[in-house]
Motif scaffolding. Structure first.
Motif, PDB file in Angstrom:
ATOM      1  N   TYR A  25       0.726  -1.291  -0.142  1.00 52.15           N
ATOM      2  CA  TYR A  25       0.144   0.033  -0.117  1.00 52.15           C
ATOM      3  C   TYR A  25       0.929   1.271  -0.472  1.00 52.15           C
ATOM      4  N   GLU A  26       0.592   2.268  -0.870  1.00 55.91           N
ATOM      5  CA  GLU A  26       1.251   3.438  -0.904  1.00 55.91           C
ATOM      6  C   GLU A  26       0.283   4.461  -0.780  1.00 55.91           C
ATOM      7  N   ILE A  27       0.429   4.777   0.863  1.00 59.95           N
ATOM      8  CA  ILE A  27      -0.511   6.578   1.015  1.00 59.95           C
ATOM      9  C   ILE A  27       0.124   7.527   0.187  1.00 59.95           C
ATOM     10  N   THR A  28      -0.066   8.685   0.161  1.00 57.67           N
ATOM     11  CA  THR A  28       0.706   9.702  -0.216  1.00 57.67           C
ATOM     12  C   THR A  28      -0.485  10.875   0.723  1.00 57.67           C
ATOM     13  N   GLU A  29       0.137  11.312   1.501  1.00 58.77           N
ATOM     14  CA  GLU A  29      -0.538  12.554   2.299  1.00 58.77           C
ATOM     15  C   GLU A  29       0.370  13.602   2.954  1.00 58.77           C
ATOM     16  N   PRO A  30      -0.516  14.781   2.866  1.00 60.80           N
ATOM     17  CA  PRO A  30       0.118  15.615   1.954  1.00 60.80           C
ATOM     18  C   PRO A  30       0.373  16.283   3.618  1.00 60.80           C
ATOM     19  N   ALA A  31       1.761  17.407   3.602  1.00 60.73           N
ATOM     20  CA  ALA A  31       2.785  17.911   5.129  1.00 60.73           C
ATOM     21  C   ALA A  31       1.882  19.527   5.127  1.00 60.73           C
ATOM     22  N   MET A  32       1.438  19.080   7.020  1.00 65.10           N
ATOM     23  CA  MET A  32       0.839  20.388   7.389  1.00 65.10           C
ATOM     24  C   MET A  32       1.414  21.423   6.800  1.00 65.10           C
ATOM     25  N   TRP A  33       0.341  22.226   5.868  1.00 66.16           N
ATOM     26  CA  TRP A  33       0.830  23.819   5.719  1.00 66.16           C
ATOM     27  C   TRP A  33       0.101  24.920   6.971  1.00 66.16           C
ATOM     28  N   GLY A  34       0.574  25.861   6.994  1.00 59.97           N
ATOM     29  CA  GLY A  34       0.172  27.010   8.179  1.00 59.97           C
ATOM     30  C   GLY A  34      -1.460  27.103   7.962  1.00 59.97           C
TER      31      GLY A  34
ATOM     32  N   GLU B 296      -7.288  18.567   2.009  1.00 58.66           N
ATOM     33  CA  GLU B 296      -6.412  18.188   0.819  1.00 58.66           C
ATOM     34  C   GLU B 296      -6.777  16.628   0.884  1.00 58.66           C
ATOM     35  N   PRO B 297      -6.631  16.017  -0.024  1.00 59.16           N
ATOM     36  CA  PRO B 297      -6.496  15.056   0.011  1.00 59.16           C
ATOM     37  C   PRO B 297      -5.517  13.265   0.428  1.00 59.16           C
ATOM     38  N   VAL B 298      -5.859  12.211   0.995  1.00 60.77           N
ATOM     39  CA  VAL B 298      -4.448  11.694   1.411  1.00 60.77           C
ATOM     40  C   VAL B 298      -5.481  10.270  -0.053  1.00 60.77           C
ATOM     41  N   LEU B 299      -4.406   9.612  -0.890  1.00 58.02           N
ATOM     42  CA  LEU B 299      -4.249   9.060  -1.651  1.00 58.02           C
ATOM     43  C   LEU B 299      -4.229   7.615  -1.838  1.00 58.02           C
ATOM     44  N   ASP B 300      -4.775   6.432  -1.936  1.00 55.06           N
ATOM     45  CA  ASP B 300      -4.329   5.581  -2.074  1.00 55.06           C
ATOM     46  C   ASP B 300      -3.436   4.748  -3.394  1.00 55.06           C
ATOM     47  N   HIS B 301      -2.382   4.566  -3.502  1.00 51.72           N
ATOM     48  CA  HIS B 301      -1.975   4.531  -4.759  1.00 51.72           C
ATOM     49  C   HIS B 301      -2.103   3.039  -5.648  1.00 51.72           C
ATOM     50  N   SER B 302      -2.507   1.942  -4.257  1.00 50.76           N
ATOM     51  CA  SER B 302      -2.366   1.306  -4.416  1.00 50.76           C
ATOM     52  C   SER B 302      -3.528   0.083  -5.453  1.00 50.76           C
TER      53      SER B 302
END
Length: 87
Positions: A18-27, A35-41
């Protein structure tokens, strides 16, 4: 983020990662941006949850929520309730 096969919490069949792409925290932005957290599997990538800034329902301070639908109280207020999560 790649989940390690040696992790005992990982219950996927052998050969599947499973490859999960989670965005970094912003101001702080008053909760305007999600922002979406995506599952690239899977193809096309699937949205798992959304992250962003929220106002705590109890103390009304801003906090960065790892799940804007599921987490509506900050860590401090959530630990003070009986239905707190053990993350």
């Amino acid at each position: 983020m790649r989940i390690d096969r040696d992790d005992p919490r990982h219950t996927a069949p052998l050969g599947i990662t499973y490859e999960i792409t989670e965005p970094a925290m912003w101001g702080r932005d008053d909760g305007k941006r999600r922002e979406p957290v995506l599952d690239h599997s899977v193809s096309p990538p699937r949205v798992v949850r959304h992250v962003g800034w929220r106002k705590c329902l109890k103390c009304r301070t801003d906090f960065f929520s790892a799940d804007v639908r599921g987490l509506r109280m900050c860590d401090y207020c959530r630990k003070g309730t009986t239905d707190s999560y053990d993350w």
